[in-house]
Design an enzyme around this catalytic site. Structure first.
Site, PDB file in Angstrom:
ATOM      1  CG  HIS A  68      37.405 -12.904   0.573  1.00 13.86           C
ATOM      2  ND1 HIS A  68      37.340 -12.418   1.861  1.00 13.86           N
ATOM      3  CD2 HIS A  68      37.741 -11.835  -0.205  1.00 13.86           C
ATOM      4  CE1 HIS A  68      37.638 -11.126   1.865  1.00 13.86           C
ATOM      5  NE2 HIS A  68      37.881 -10.747   0.617  1.00 13.86           N
ATOM      6  CG  ASP A 120       8.441  -3.554  14.504  1.00 14.98           C
ATOM      7  OD1 ASP A 120       9.159  -3.832  13.530  1.00 14.98           O
ATOM      8  OD2 ASP A 120       8.487  -4.181  15.581  1.00 14.98           O
ATOM      9  CD1 TRP A 167      33.508 -11.595  -6.827  1.00 14.32           C
ATOM     10  CD2 TRP A 167      31.304 -11.375  -6.547  1.00 14.32           C
ATOM     11  NE1 TRP A 167      33.164 -10.328  -7.204  1.00 14.32           N
ATOM     12  CE2 TRP A 167      31.817 -10.156  -7.053  1.00 14.32           C
ATOM     13  CE3 TRP A 167      29.936 -11.462  -6.294  1.00 14.32           C
ATOM     14  CZ2 TRP A 167      31.016  -9.048  -7.313  1.00 14.32           C
ATOM     15  CZ3 TRP A 167      29.141 -10.343  -6.561  1.00 14.32           C
ATOM     16  CH2 TRP A 167      29.679  -9.159  -7.064  1.00 14.32           C
ATOM     17  CB  SER A 226      17.003 -13.251   2.543  1.00 15.75           C
ATOM     18  OG  SER A 226      17.376 -12.343   3.539  1.00 15.75           O
ATOM     19  CB  SER A 227      18.314  -9.321  -0.810  1.00 12.78           C
ATOM     20  OG  SER A 227      19.529  -9.633  -0.243  1.00 12.78           O
ATOM     21  CG  HIS A 268      28.050  -0.933 -11.820  1.00 14.28           C
ATOM     22  ND1 HIS A 268      29.398  -1.045 -11.572  1.00 14.28           N
ATOM     23  CD2 HIS A 268      27.717   0.324 -11.478  1.00 14.28           C
ATOM     24  CE1 HIS A 268      29.856   0.104 -11.124  1.00 14.28           C
ATOM     25  NE2 HIS A 268      28.859   0.955 -11.058  1.00 14.28           N
ATOM     26  CD  GLU A 287      25.052  -6.735  -4.420  1.00 19.04           C
ATOM     27  OE1 GLU A 287      23.836  -6.734  -4.665  1.00 19.04           O
ATOM     28  OE2 GLU A 287      25.539  -6.955  -3.305  1.00 19.04           O
ATOM     29  CE1 TYR A 336      27.910   3.890  -7.458  1.00 15.47           C
ATOM     30  CE2 TYR A 336      27.504   2.263  -9.153  1.00 15.47           C
ATOM     31  CZ  TYR A 336      28.202   3.346  -8.690  1.00 15.47           C
ATOM     32  OH  TYR A 336      29.208   3.869  -9.440  1.00 15.47           O
ATOM     33  CB  SER A 368      24.674  12.116   4.983  1.00 14.09           C
ATOM     34  OG  SER A 368      25.303  11.921   3.743  1.00 14.09           O
ATOM     35  CG  HIS A 380      32.168   0.010 -15.848  1.00 16.64           C
ATOM     36  ND1 HIS A 380      31.471   1.052 -15.305  1.00 16.64           N
ATOM     37  CD2 HIS A 380      32.249  -0.903 -14.863  1.00 16.64           C
ATOM     38  CE1 HIS A 380      31.154   0.778 -14.051  1.00 16.64           C
ATOM     39  NE2 HIS A 380      31.616  -0.404 -13.761  1.00 16.64           N
ATOM     40  CG  HIS A 381      31.996  -4.544 -14.003  1.00 18.48           C
ATOM     41  ND1 HIS A 381      32.671  -4.514 -12.813  1.00 18.48           N
ATOM     42  CD2 HIS A 381      30.945  -3.706 -13.843  1.00 18.48           C
ATOM     43  CE1 HIS A 381      32.057  -3.711 -11.963  1.00 18.48           C
ATOM     44  NE2 HIS A 381      31.002  -3.208 -12.565  1.00 18.48           N
ATOM     45  CB  THR A 399      30.640  10.076  -6.900  1.00 15.88           C
ATOM     46  OG1 THR A 399      29.846   9.136  -7.623  1.00 15.88           O
ATOM     47  CG2 THR A 399      31.249   9.379  -5.708  1.00 15.88           C
ATOM     48  CE  LYS A 442      25.746  11.079  -1.369  1.00 16.44           C
ATOM     49  NZ  LYS A 442      24.290  11.167  -1.402  1.00 16.44           N
ATOM     50  NE  ARG A 457      39.969  -9.769  -9.624  1.00 21.49           N
ATOM     51  CZ  ARG A 457      38.651  -9.507  -9.652  1.00 21.49           C
ATOM     52  NH1 ARG A 457      38.119  -8.888 -10.691  1.00 21.49           N
ATOM     53  NH2 ARG A 457      37.882  -9.827  -8.645  1.00 21.49           N
TER      54      ARG A 457
END
Lengths: 386, 527
Positions: free
Chosen positions: B78, B107, B143, B171-172, B255, B257, B259, B270, B304-305, B330, B333, B452
């Site tokens: 998932h 293009d 994951w 690809s990314s 991290h 990622e 963002y 926006s 922090h993870h 943040t 924004k 979890r």
């Protein structure tokens, strides 16, 4: 049954709705972090509530402004949109104010963290070792030599998990041998693991730290109130991650001392009994009977009572090359496990008598080996070569 | 005069090729954008089904539908499918469709690479999902792929997962190179950097993040591969390695990622909030600076993870302070979005509803984020459902809502038809209610002590979990309505004007609806 509405979607929704409506009625269900039973855990709880209320206050202002705007500044009220679209002054204000609030949060957070890291000056040391999927507790003396050790396994019966029996009050949060510690003494825990990363967590102590194979982490606690405190492994550690709870009995100092002395005595007696058992002339029937019991405790979950396993994850023992083939190879697998599979190493778990008897049982029951006895002394000789 | 030249060019335009080759060989940014979006929607449904398996199992205590081994495969897949298959490709699809039109380019800069970077995806994802059917099962270690659970103790299929991640990463990276090349080289004359639309800005920054961190993930999984097959011990203490090293490398990728999955969302809202407030975006410059600051900070907060791995005090303090700092840009924004609404003339079409829900619920996720940043309190939150609540608030009601918002906003431009506003609103409200019923109770179950990634739980968590499951099914099933609304709009409906929304600004609204196969063959002139 404590939760009368567990059986239907509607029932659960109703139960939930009732709870949302009157949280006070549900005294057994906790909605918030526990304040716990240590100075640190209360400090953590206070910090948590402080940050929470600050967030609520900011939320009221921010969402309030948003709501006012949604209500008042809508086209249907015939308003003409304003044209302003920048203000350096405002940008600076709403950069600096949050910064100030954050500094206000960081100061108490730093204080609590510094306090948590003060691991010295302990009264006693317990090594906590994670296994797939149980905990081992070792009481160490001042020179960090082991005095007493035992495993702590989930004690919830399988039929409760499978829904064949009513679930008990402490479903999944109960163990056979809880960790016992004294109150009012500084207990230092040394955490490590035998296989993958686990995390030892007791919410009431506000302690959570990873148990990492090959490394030692240390944490400490001083518990104020006697009681039974429950927690769980908090780092995904494989199939039975959800089934390795932690139970801690905190006893008054004198009761703890009495308990500890008694355990040392029992351990000594156990050692003597084991020596006697090793010296005993085991008959095939005796080994078979004992091994059957060991098999039922440790093996049956994966390999099944008939030895057919659940292939491919849990291979069959019945008729397999392992139980019909070389004894040394068989002992090797039981002793060391099979890395990369669910088969764990039983070397540190089983004493030589249990190990010998379960191997004997497996070979006799599933391999139809005749006559050949597997005796404790065989296991001891094997272990010496490892 | 210029109109005459344009007409001449149009004579030489050729439409799409016929049949399947149109999609296999296409180098057209609109075709590729559509394929990305359809692909991500299919993956979203696949990942969603896995989420519903998880929620069904957790509906009540006890083992009911799946065994713990399969449950772990579901949580792992998932996560991987939603991150790499649904959210990221959806944003790349939106970038493909909109970036050239927003900057006035004909293009993408590298159209053939664009084709390749899309066509890698279906194969990589098929490889990833096929591991579920391999002997020993699919990945069951989360994951986050933590070693040694994923190396020494992982199933044999892990090797295929690693290969799939390499392909998805390639690809990314190609997509990101393409986006940077397009934005930096192909803007219409007069469009300086500080005149670029916010979606272009946020994607430019996101693309740099992608190029910076996808190779780091590739490095981490390659080290896993070596530990599994070639006898190295990067993550094995017995051979002199360190399991925690894996976590440092993974989160150095992980991290930024998160963002990568939220900055384009900032860009989308926006656009939408000013359009439906009929007022220019407040504080454009500070929005750009805030986005850049967030991107920079994302590189120095990774640990922090990992507050519970046992870092030294100085390390904990550094990562705690740096993480708290993210709240500042943040916050800027959020304040700017609300100032944009302030004294506007708002209407509440479906895209605006999703944008408002985004601001509201993303901020809720931001609050739990600040709480998680407080290291001593994080010891109680870490690896509990509180974290699950937090990241679903920012990723589902954040990133995913912004994607819905973008689709409703630009769908008339893509299809030439208005979608059904009534059904769109039903979809919004079902999603909004479903998300909150699913994820809000997780705050409580987490605080009350539920870890979890467990397939079964103690009885005091039963009510929260029952609620979450109900909410998840409401949310999941309402996405079929979304599919229906989109198909309905493709097949017909009220004709859309070029402008579509009266308050919308940008070059994409100057071309007809549906947008012709080729747009801006001649660059537009900016005022």
């Amino acid at each position: 049954m404590t939760f009368p509405f567990r059986h239907s979607l509607i029932g659960s929704a109703l139960a939930g709705a009732a709870l949302f409506a009157m949280p006070a009625a549900a005294s057994t269900v906790r909605w918030n972090m526990t304040p716990g039973v240590t100075e640190i855990s209360r400090a953590v709880y206070d910090l948590h509530m402080l940050i929470f209320w600050i967030c609520v206050a900011i939320g009221v202002v921010v969402f309030g402004a948003m709501l006012i705007s949604i209500v008042l500044h809508r086209k249907s009220r015939g308003v003409t949109p304003a044209t302003f679209h920048e203000s350096t002054k405002l940008e600076i204000v709403w950069t600096l104010i949050p910064l100030g609030i954050l500094i206000g949060m960081a100061v108490p957070a730093t204080n609590v963290l510094v306090q948590m890291y003060d691991t010295g000056g302990e009264d006693m040391v317990v090594e906590v070792r994670g296994y797939q999927w149980r905990w081992e507790y070792k009481y160490l003396d001042d020179d960090l030599n082991e005095r007493l050790s035992f495993f702590s396994n989930l004690s919830t019966p399988r039929d409760q998990i499978l829904g064949q029996a009513e679930k008990g009050e402490h479903y999944l949060l109960e163990v056979d041998n809880p960790l016992v510690i004294p109150i009012n003494r500084k207990v230092r825990f040394l955490l490590t693991s035998n296989d993958v990363i686990h995390a030892w967590w007791v919410p009431d102590f506000a302690l959570k730290r990873d148990a990492i194979p090959g490394f030692i982490n240390d944490i400490w606690t001083i518990v104020d109130e006697p009681g039974i405190y429950r927690g769980q492994c908090a780092e995904l550690c494989g199939i039975d991650h959800g089934f390795m709870p932690i139970v801690v009995h905190a006893l008054p100092e004198d009761e703890f001392d009495a308990w500890y002395a008694e355990q040392l005595e029992l351990a000594r007696a156990d050692g003597e009994r084991l020596e006697e058992e090793i010296a005993h002339e085991w008959s095939g029937e005796e080994l078979f009977a004992r091994g059957e019991g060991v098999y039922a405790t440790h093996c049956v979950g994966c390999h099944q009572a008939d030895g057919q396993g659940v292939p491919p994850a849990f291979p069959a023992l019945a008729g397999s090359a392992l139980v019909t083939g070389d004894l040394e190879a068989h002992m090797d697998v039981v002793y060391h496990g099979r890395p990369g599979t669910a088969m764990q190493a039983f070397g540190p778990v089983l004493d030589p008598v249990d190990m010998a008897s379960v191997i004997h049982f497996q070979r006799k029951a599933f391999g139809h080996a005749n006559g050949e006895l597997v005796e404790p002394i065989d296991v001891i000789r094997f272990a010496e070569t490892q | 005069m210029s109109a005459v030249i344009d007409a001449h060019h149009d004579d030489h335009d050729h439409g799409p090729a016929k049949g399947i080759t149109r999609w296999l060989y296409t180098t057209n940014h609109k075709d590729i954008g559509s394929m990305y979006l359809w692909f991500s929607f299919i993956m979203f449904l696949a990942g969603g089904v896995m989420a519903l398996v998880i929620r069904a199992e957790l509906f009540q205590p006890g083992q009911s539908f799946v065994d713990p081994h399969f449950f772990n495969q579901m949580t792992t897949m998932h996560g991987l499918v939603m991150v790499f298959g649904a959210i990221m490709p959806a944003f790349v699809g939106l970038a493909n469709w909109m970036l050239p039109m927003m900057v006035g380019a004909p293009d993408m800069a590298l159209p053939r690479m664009n084709n390749l970077s899309f066509w890698i995806l279906p194969f990589a994802s098929a490889l990833l999902i096929s591991t579920l059917f391999m002997e020993g099962g699919g990945p069951d270690f989360g994951w986050t792929l933590y070693a040694p659970l994923s190396t020494t103790y992982g199933p044999p299929s892990t090797t295929f997962v690693i290969f799939a991640i390499h392909l998805l990463g390639a690809s990314s990276i190609m997509g990101a190179i393409n986006i940077i090349a397009t934005i930096l080289n192909m803007r219409a004359p007069g469009m300086t950097l500080m005149k670029m639309p916010m979606f272009v800005w946020t994607w430019l920054i996101t693309a740099y993040l992608l190029i910076a961190v996808m190779p780091v993930l590739a490095g981490a999984v390659t080290m896993m591969l070596f530990d599994i097959h070639f006898g190295t011990s990067f993550f094995d203490a017995a051979g002199g390695g360190d399991p925690v090293l894996f976590q440092h490398i993974f989160w150095f990728f992980g991290h930024p990622e998160v963002y990568i999955m939220i900055l384009p969302a900032f860009g989308i809202v926006s656009h939408v909030i000013p359009a439906f407030s009929r007022k220019k975006l407040f504080g454009y410059d500070s929005m750009v600076y805030a986005t850049s600051s967030i991107a920079f900070l994302s590189f120095i907060v990774w640990a922090h993870h990992m507050f519970t791995v046992g870092m030294p005090l100085a390390g904990q303090l550094f990562f705690m302070y740096a993480t708290m700092l993210i709240a500042v840009p943040t916050g800027v924004k959020v304040f700017n979005w609300i100032s944009t609404m302030w004294q506007g003339a708002m209407t509440f079409e479906t895209p605006m509803l999703f944008a408002l829900a985004f601001v509201f619920l993303f901020t809720v996720g931001g609050f739990s984020g600040v709480m998680l940043a407080i290291a001593p309190a994080d010891y109680q939150y870490h690896d509990t459902y509180f974290v699950v609540a937090h990241f679903h608030y920012v990723l589902v009601s954040g990133a995913l809502f912004s994607i819905f918002c973008a689709v409703y906003f630009w769908l008339p431009k893509w299809t030439g038809h208005m979608y059904s506003e009534a059904l769109g609103k039903v979809h919004f409200w079902l999603s909004f209610i479903g998300v909150n019923i699913a994820f809000f109770p997780m705050h409580f179950s987490g605080l009350a002590g539920m870890p979890r990634r467990i397939p079964d739980y103690a009885l005091q968590f039963a009510n929260f979990n029952a609620w979450s499951t109900v909410g998840a099914f409401i949310f999941g099933l309402s996405q079929l309505l979304f599919l229906y609304v989109v198909i309905q709009s493709i097949r017909g409906g009220q004709k859309a004007t070029a402008q579509v929304w009266d308050g919308a600004e940008g070059l994409e609204w100057t071309v007809p609806s549906p947008a012709p196969y080729h747009t801006f063959s001649t660059p537009p002139q900016l005022k």
